[in-house]
Every structure is written in C-alpha cells, then in structure tokens.
Design a protein around this motif. Structure first.
Motif, PDB file in Angstrom:
ATOM      1  N   SER A 115      41.350   8.313  10.136  1.00 22.62           N
ATOM      2  CA  SER A 115      42.217   9.486  10.124  1.00 22.62           C
ATOM      3  C   SER A 115      41.408  10.774   9.995  1.00 22.62           C
ATOM      4  CB  SER A 115      43.225   9.373   8.977  1.00 22.62           C
ATOM      5  OG  SER A 115      44.031  10.530   8.887  1.00 22.62           O
ATOM      6  N   ARG A 116      40.410  10.763   9.111  1.00 18.83           N
ATOM      7  CA  ARG A 116      39.602  11.973   8.911  1.00 18.83           C
ATOM      8  C   ARG A 116      38.713  12.264  10.120  1.00 18.83           C
ATOM      9  NH1 ARG A 116      37.876  12.931   2.634  1.00 18.83           N
ATOM     10  NH2 ARG A 116      39.975  12.820   1.770  1.00 18.83           N
ATOM     11  N   LEU A 117      38.204  11.235  10.751  1.00 16.15           N
ATOM     12  CA  LEU A 117      37.391  11.438  11.946  1.00 16.15           C
ATOM     13  C   LEU A 117      38.236  12.015  13.077  1.00 16.15           C
ATOM     14  CD1 LEU A 117      34.913  11.228  13.704  1.00 16.15           C
ATOM     15  CD2 LEU A 117      35.308   8.770  13.926  1.00 16.15           C
ATOM     16  N   ASN A 118      39.407  11.440  13.295  1.00 14.10           N
ATOM     17  CA  ASN A 118      40.302  11.974  14.322  1.00 14.10           C
ATOM     18  C   ASN A 118      40.706  13.411  14.017  1.00 14.10           C
ATOM     19  OD1 ASN A 118      40.499   9.846  16.183  1.00 14.10           O
ATOM     20  ND2 ASN A 118      42.015   8.781  14.941  1.00 14.10           N
ATOM     21  N   GLY A 119      40.893  13.716  12.737  1.00 14.02           N
ATOM     22  CA  GLY A 119      41.252  15.073  12.346  1.00 14.02           C
ATOM     23  C   GLY A 119      40.159  16.074  12.679  1.00 14.02           C
TER      24      GLY A 119
END
Length: 309
Positions: A134-138
């Motif tokens: 989730s943080r990488l995609n963000g």
C-alpha cells in the motif's frame, strides 16, 4: 488596351490556379502549401516533455528493504531503522553519486516483520506485506501525479522483493499506479515468488523456485510455523510489459528463492523460511550469485546505466 490585356492575363492565372486546386482536391490529394511540406508536418514533431515542478527529479529509485530492515516510522530519505540493511549497500552509493533533486532515492518505510513460532508478538507476513504494498503504491501514485516527467527504478530484497515484484507484476499488466513505460527497471533480490524463466536472471543458473511457489499446496501446514503467512504461488501476469526489465537475483541454495520443488519436508522448509539465515544473509558479499561481481555492485552499475540513458 494594355490595361485590359493585363487584367485578362491575371484572370487567366487565377482561373488556372483554381482549376489546378479543384483537380488535385477531387483526386483526394492536397496541393503543396508553402511552409507545410512532408518534412515539416505537425505530426512529425516530437512530443513535448511533460511539464512538472522544478523540484521533481528525473528518476526516483525506490528501495524496499527485507524483513527486520525497515520500520513504519523510518525516514524514507534517510533510513535509520537498520544500519545493516542489505539495501543500503545499493542506495548509499547512489546517494553519493547523484543530487537528490536529480535522482530521488526513497526507501520504503513499513513494518518489515514476519510472525512465527519464535516471534509471536510480531506483525504477520501477510499484514506486513500488505502494508508495504500500500505504501509503495502510494508513493508511486503521488510522484506520478505531481511529477509526470519522472521515471522510476524499483528494487527490493527478500520480503521487500516480494512487495516490489507484486507491484511490478500489476504495473506490467496495466493495473498499477503508474504506466509500464515509466519504469526503467526492476531489481528483485531473493524473491520468494521467483519463477524460472520469468524475468531476467543475470547470474548463475538455478533449479529451485521461490518458497511461496514451492509451498503453495501446503500453505495451511506452513502457517503452523509462520501464522499469517499465505504461500500464494506464482504471480498472475509474469511481469507483463516489464518482464524484460525485471532482474531476478538469487543465491544457489537460498531457501527463500531457490527452494526445492518437492515438498516432502514442508515443516522443515517453513522453519527455513522463518529463519532466513545462511546464504540468504550474505548477498552483500556472496560471489556465487553473479560471476565476477557481487549483487550490490551489479545493481549499482545497472542503475547508473538506467539513470544516465
């Protein structure tokens, strides 16, 4: 009389020109227009570079550390969670080479934990992986929106390699937060979903496969040792458009990425998965992954080439 003849001559020229125009347009071909030849067609103009704020870098290098090498509150621009993190052997040389407003080196901050029978208090592998994804995609989505002219290089180790590989698989299939043509390259070190023949292997040949593939059929049994660690098998898209830009690095006999394909000792394999020691912890110096060099040296040189292309 001379005036009348001059007027008639002009009329003949006008009518003749008009007839030529009508004949060419009736044939479906447009006449030549001064200043608009084939060589100067607007369709031949190179596309304009996307406009973006001055602070935006040309390239962002995103690094995803492995288990116990990151933390959710770590500083992505100056990671301190684990000074012995393998990924620092790659990101630090890049930081030393490029100015941050030219190449942004960003380290994924996430709860890099792996709950198992010896660490019941930790976040489960599934939860940790989900948080990291989730943080990488963000980060990718934010940078792509704010800096449409910025390209990306993605790299990860162990649990971080699984996260980066999963995101790359989605991007390559056209389902990710950025288009595939924005990704210059992907480097996965000790990927638990490594599959022979998928992506590019710059190193020594391997006969095994990623642990998540080898143990998929006994995933429930594995969770006796590592609760909340789902073995998901192969990735659905084989990296799609990114297959020829995704590098896979795996040390022979690393139980995470070079696991035997038979599952006669599933619990023993699960214990190896939880321990992740031996050759898995030696990628910074192991000479048996890529002949003539080490994994960090190869990735740093490869990154220089991608950044300077």
């Amino acid at each position: 009389m001379l005036t009348i003849l001059a007027v008639l001559a002009v009329l003949v020229l006008i009518v003749g020109g008009a007839m030529t125009w009508l004949q060419t347009t009736e044939d479906g071909a447009l006449p030549d227009v001064p200043g608009l030849t084939d060589e100067a067609s607007p369709d031949d103009e190179p596309p304009a570079e996307p406009e973006q704020p001055a602070w935006c870098p040309r390239v962002e290098f995103i690094s995803a550390p492995g288990t116990w090498e990151s933390a959710p509150d770590d500083d992505p621009m100056n990671p301190q969670a684990n000074p012995y993190s393998f990924m620092l052997s790659i990101t630090q040389p890049l930081r030393d080479t490029y100015e941050p407003d030219d190449v942004k080196v960003w380290t994924l901050p996430y709860t890099a934990q792996f709950k198992n029978i010896n660490a019941e208090h930790e976040m489960s592998y599934d939860e940790s992986r989900s948080e990291g994804t989730s943080r990488l995609n963000g980060e990718l989505g934010y940078m792509n929106e704010e800096c449409p002219g910025t390209d990306f290089i993605l790299a990860g180790f162990s649990q971080g390699a699984v996260i980066v590989g999963d995101v790359a698989d989605q991007i390559g299939a056209g389902l990710g937060p950025v288009p595939a043509d924005k990704i210059r390259g992907v480097a996965l070190v000790a990927d638990g979903r490594r599959e022979n023949g998928v992506g590019v292997n710059p190193g020594n040949p391997l006969s095994g496969i990623g642990a998540e593939i080898a143990l998929e059929t006994v995933s429930n049994l594995v969770q006796v040792v590592v609760p909340g660690a789902t073995m998901r098998g192969t990735r659905p898209h084989g990296f799609g458009e990114l297959a020829d830009r995704t590098m896979q690095f795996c040390a022979p006999n690393d139980s995470i990425c070079d696991a035997p394909q038979d599952i006669s000792n599933a619990l023993g394999r699960a214990l190896d998965l939880a321990a992740a020691d031996g050759v898995h912890a030696q990628y910074a110096s192991n000479p048996n992954v890529i002949p003539g060099t080490t994994t960090p040296e190869w990735i740093v040189d490869w990154s220089h080439g991608l950044i300077n292309q």
